[in-house]
Design a protein around this motif. Sequence first.
Motif, PDB file in Angstrom:
ATOM      1  N   GLN A 351      -3.149  -9.345   4.642  1.00 11.31           N
ATOM      2  CA  GLN A 351      -2.028  -8.834   3.849  1.00 11.31           C
ATOM      3  C   GLN A 351      -2.263  -9.002   2.350  1.00 11.31           C
ATOM      4  OE1 GLN A 351       1.410  -9.936   7.110  1.00 11.31           O
ATOM      5  NE2 GLN A 351       1.931  -9.936   4.971  1.00 11.31           N
ATOM      6  N   THR A 352      -2.868 -10.107   1.961  1.00 16.11           N
ATOM      7  CA  THR A 352      -3.177 -10.300   0.535  1.00 16.11           C
ATOM      8  C   THR A 352      -4.097  -9.197   0.036  1.00 16.11           C
ATOM      9  OG1 THR A 352      -2.940 -12.709   0.764  1.00 16.11           O
ATOM     10  CG2 THR A 352      -4.150 -11.898  -1.149  1.00 16.11           C
ATOM     11  N   ALA A 353      -5.144  -8.909   0.809  1.00 11.92           N
ATOM     12  CA  ALA A 353      -6.072  -7.843   0.414  1.00 11.92           C
ATOM     13  C   ALA A 353      -5.374  -6.488   0.375  1.00 11.92           C
ATOM     14  CB  ALA A 353      -7.262  -7.811   1.373  1.00 11.92           C
ATOM     15  N   GLU A 354      -4.465  -6.234   1.330  1.00 13.35           N
ATOM     16  CA  GLU A 354      -3.766  -4.944   1.361  1.00 13.35           C
ATOM     17  C   GLU A 354      -2.802  -4.801   0.186  1.00 13.35           C
ATOM     18  OE1 GLU A 354      -1.972  -4.808   5.185  1.00 13.35           O
ATOM     19  OE2 GLU A 354      -3.836  -4.314   6.237  1.00 13.35           O
ATOM     20  N   VAL A 355      -2.132  -5.877  -0.200  1.00 15.96           N
ATOM     21  CA  VAL A 355      -1.234  -5.820  -1.358  1.00 15.96           C
ATOM     22  C   VAL A 355      -2.032  -5.507  -2.623  1.00 15.96           C
ATOM     23  CG1 VAL A 355       0.255  -7.209  -2.854  1.00 15.96           C
ATOM     24  CG2 VAL A 355       0.536  -7.323  -0.382  1.00 15.96           C
ATOM     25  N   ILE A 356      -3.196  -6.153  -2.759  1.00  9.50           N
ATOM     26  CA  ILE A 356      -4.043  -5.900  -3.934  1.00  9.50           C
ATOM     27  C   ILE A 356      -4.531  -4.453  -3.924  1.00  9.50           C
ATOM     28  CG2 ILE A 356      -6.236  -6.502  -5.032  1.00  9.50           C
ATOM     29  CD1 ILE A 356      -5.818  -9.368  -4.003  1.00  9.50           C
ATOM     30  N   ALA A 357      -5.005  -3.983  -2.775  1.00 12.01           N
ATOM     31  CA  ALA A 357      -5.516  -2.613  -2.685  1.00 12.01           C
ATOM     32  C   ALA A 357      -4.426  -1.592  -2.998  1.00 12.01           C
ATOM     33  CB  ALA A 357      -6.094  -2.374  -1.288  1.00 12.01           C
ATOM     34  N   ASN A 358      -3.221  -1.798  -2.455  1.00 11.84           N
ATOM     35  CA  ASN A 358      -2.121  -0.860  -2.722  1.00 11.84           C
ATOM     36  C   ASN A 358      -1.751  -0.837  -4.200  1.00 11.84           C
ATOM     37  OD1 ASN A 358      -1.968  -0.211  -0.009  1.00 11.84           O
ATOM     38  ND2 ASN A 358      -0.350  -1.703   0.433  1.00 11.84           N
ATOM     39  N   ALA A 359      -1.741  -2.012  -4.844  1.00 12.72           N
ATOM     40  CA  ALA A 359      -1.381  -2.083  -6.262  1.00 12.72           C
ATOM     41  C   ALA A 359      -2.416  -1.379  -7.126  1.00 12.72           C
ATOM     42  CB  ALA A 359      -1.237  -3.542  -6.689  1.00 12.72           C
ATOM     43  N   ILE A 360      -3.687  -1.537  -6.788  1.00 17.26           N
ATOM     44  CA  ILE A 360      -4.746  -0.900  -7.580  1.00 17.26           C
ATOM     45  C   ILE A 360      -4.751   0.609  -7.361  1.00 17.26           C
ATOM     46  CG2 ILE A 360      -7.259  -0.725  -7.827  1.00 17.26           C
ATOM     47  CD1 ILE A 360      -7.393  -3.746  -7.292  1.00 17.26           C
ATOM     48  N   GLN A 361      -4.594   1.023  -6.118  1.00 20.21           N
ATOM     49  CA  GLN A 361      -4.613   2.459  -5.832  1.00 20.21           C
ATOM     50  C   GLN A 361      -3.393   3.177  -6.394  1.00 20.21           C
ATOM     51  OE1 GLN A 361      -5.065   2.348  -1.596  1.00 20.21           O
ATOM     52  NE2 GLN A 361      -7.296   2.070  -1.676  1.00 20.21           N
ATOM     53  N   SER A 362      -2.277   2.455  -6.534  1.00 21.05           N
ATOM     54  CA  SER A 362      -1.087   3.063  -7.126  1.00 21.05           C
ATOM     55  C   SER A 362      -1.046   2.905  -8.646  1.00 21.05           C
ATOM     56  CB  SER A 362       0.171   2.447  -6.514  1.00 21.05           C
ATOM     57  OG  SER A 362       0.228   1.049  -6.788  1.00 21.05           O
ATOM     58  N   LYS A 363      -2.144   2.429  -9.230  1.00 20.21           N
ATOM     59  CA  LYS A 363      -2.317   2.311 -10.688  1.00 20.21           C
ATOM     60  C   LYS A 363      -1.371   1.295 -11.333  1.00 20.21           C
ATOM     61  CE  LYS A 363      -5.287   5.732 -10.555  1.00 20.21           C
ATOM     62  NZ  LYS A 363      -6.741   5.471 -10.687  1.00 20.21           N
ATOM     63  N   GLN A 364      -0.822   0.366 -10.531  1.00 21.50           N
ATOM     64  CA  GLN A 364       0.003  -0.679 -11.135  1.00 21.50           C
ATOM     65  C   GLN A 364      -0.848  -1.658 -11.933  1.00 21.50           C
ATOM     66  OE1 GLN A 364       3.131  -2.482  -8.562  1.00 21.50           O
ATOM     67  NE2 GLN A 364       2.305  -1.148  -6.960  1.00 21.50           N
ATOM     68  N   VAL A 365      -2.102  -1.820 -11.509  1.00 26.10           N
ATOM     69  CA  VAL A 365      -2.989  -2.790 -12.137  1.00 26.10           C
ATOM     70  C   VAL A 365      -4.418  -2.327 -11.906  1.00 26.10           C
ATOM     71  CG1 VAL A 365      -3.208  -4.258 -10.078  1.00 26.10           C
ATOM     72  CG2 VAL A 365      -3.394  -5.286 -12.344  1.00 26.10           C
TER      73      VAL A 365
END
Length: 735
Positions: A351-365
């Motif tokens: 889940q940690t990896a998925e949260v990071i991946a979603n944030a990066i792919q959605s351009k939040q960070v």
Amino acid sequence: MVSHSVWIVGTSRSGKTARLVEQFCNWLEPENKYAESFYTKKTGRKKSGHVPEFLYLKQTEPGVLVLAANDDNRRELGDIIVTSTLGKYPVRAKTPLGFFQDEVILFWPLLINSLNLKAQFPVRLRPETEQELATKLWRPQLDEEILRIAGVNESRLVRRILDLLQLAAYSGTPCEDIAQILAKGLGENTTTLEPEFLASLLLDWRNWCLERGLLTYGIITELYSQYLLSDRNYQQHLTKRYQAVLADDVDDYPSVARLLFELLLDQGAIGAFSYNPDGAVRLGLGADPNYLEGLAERCRVEILTGPPPESLGEQLTEQMVELVTEPMILLSLPEIVHSIQTTSRAQLLRQTAEVIANAIQSKQVQPEEVAIIAPGLDAIARYTLVEILIKQNIPVESLNDQRPLISSPVIRALLTMLALVYPGLGRLVDRDAVAEMLVVLSRKQQPPENSSLLTPNSSLSTQHSALSTQIDPVRAGLIADYCFVPHPDRPNLLPVSAFERWDRIGYAATTAYNDILQWLEQQRSQQELRLIPSPISLLDRAIQRFLWNGSNLPYEQLAALRELLETAQHYWEIDTRLRQIAPVETTPHTTIIEFIQLLRRGTITANPYPVRPIGGARKAVTLATIFQYRSSRRSHQWHFWLDAGSPLWAKGGAATLFGAPFFLRDRLGEPWTAEDEKLAEEQRLRRILTDLLSRVSERVYLCHSDLAVNGQEQIGPLLPLVNACVTVISEANVN
């Protein structure tokens, strides 16, 4: 009397290093226009004339000693200073231990005279070689009863004893006084070995090394603090060479560094020192921040303001520390602190990896704005996080990822090759190792597609050629099954025709196997004729023939190969020295056997010099332990604190060396009680929280699983923070 030296106090990212560079520019000659513009740019004001004329540093006079806590910080600080002065001023940038080592080697003739040593050039021992030689020297005395009393295996006990010598040297304590300090500190503790016994082992080891001109970090530091610093001839040379000293993050220095600083200041040098009360990353590993802080009495103290306004330190530190120290207080953390909570650790990693991946792919960070920080990173956690993120095309940079060299297939293949060329090594080779060697040595670089369209200005990544394996694992296994002949002295590889159905191998694999076979036969014949100078030369030949091939190797693989060659060169250098002093009757290739066994024990890691790729910082997610992250002095927009419920957060992510509290100068030899340990953990946790919050600017994720890897419930000191989070991400709403 007004002191012209400066003691700069500030928390993490408060501008201490920049202030040191400003101070350096302030000392330079007034006509140094570049330094003046740099100073004005940094401070927002013109350089004033408040510095007395006699304090200006002259380019024709002795240089400046610049010290930093670790090698990465040293390079960065040195680069900044050289850039700020256009390289026109003599600056020597070192770590404290690096400086001690250089001085001991430089003034070795002086030590030879004062200690009546044998006239031979000194050779420094690496930690793994130090441990191996000390084990051989002490083995007759470390019987089963001794190991039973110590409660650890032989390897751990030897390392623990060697660390005592290092800790004593760092504190400025002579080796002869170790027994007395341990006796006072341990008291009636019957679960440890006799202090006199430990001290006698260390004295034997130190004298054995000095007779052979071998230097460890502990011996180097003791020679410098006990003999060089008190020598009048050395003092004269030292003060002639340096008219100023700059030291960054002295809270991570050993206490003997203060003896050096005081000597320079006594002889008229000026100094600038930075100190972080929330630092002390290496406390318990040889640093003595309280003793170094006493140097402030000789300086003009400057107190910088807190962390930069964009960090979360000012907003969260007080609240988080209060929650941790007074867990009964009912507080809620603001929405910038999130928690990821699962039952098992496997779910947490995913889940940690998925949260990071979603944030990066959605351009939040961006990837380079994210850091994953854990008290300890086991291989499973590291592999899981890296694999999930890389599959999402998100690069990951593991800080100082010191995996054993033997974990690299390339290194294992080269060691197998050694065992096939040199006689007497057959017991170190098996079928699986031969199959792996064939796969690795048959890899070829294929030119990239549309290579004719590439221009000289194409990027490296564009020109990087593809990797193909001519002998795949299945064919390699077949060849090893039918063509490998085990033998304790002369293991051999037969021609591919020894396999009845060798037509199944295929043309490409057969050709590659014949090339490897022909090369091995050639090396064997040259070895019999003594035309191969050493195994190092053979390793280099194999790398050039099968691995390098004019290609651009990945940095990780290149680092491992460089470390292998550096380690081999060091190992044979030490072996040559020992044989010169006391020739031993052994088989011709005993050294090769011991070298391969040393690597297979996993004690040597891929960490050559330089330890970082050349070029700009990678645009990648940072993965690090608490200790690694704090040591690197980095900062990010988003933090993910992994295993937030782990009790290891109170340990700072690094084990304290056995006996470390006994060698702190303000409590030398005093017993270390359970109450002392509890207070130290509270102070360490407070420093960790303050430091990490100063290094994050937007968001913190507390990643917690109810159960640890071993199935035990996680009830660490940060659990109140997890419970105080308003924003919770669970398995149900991760997507």
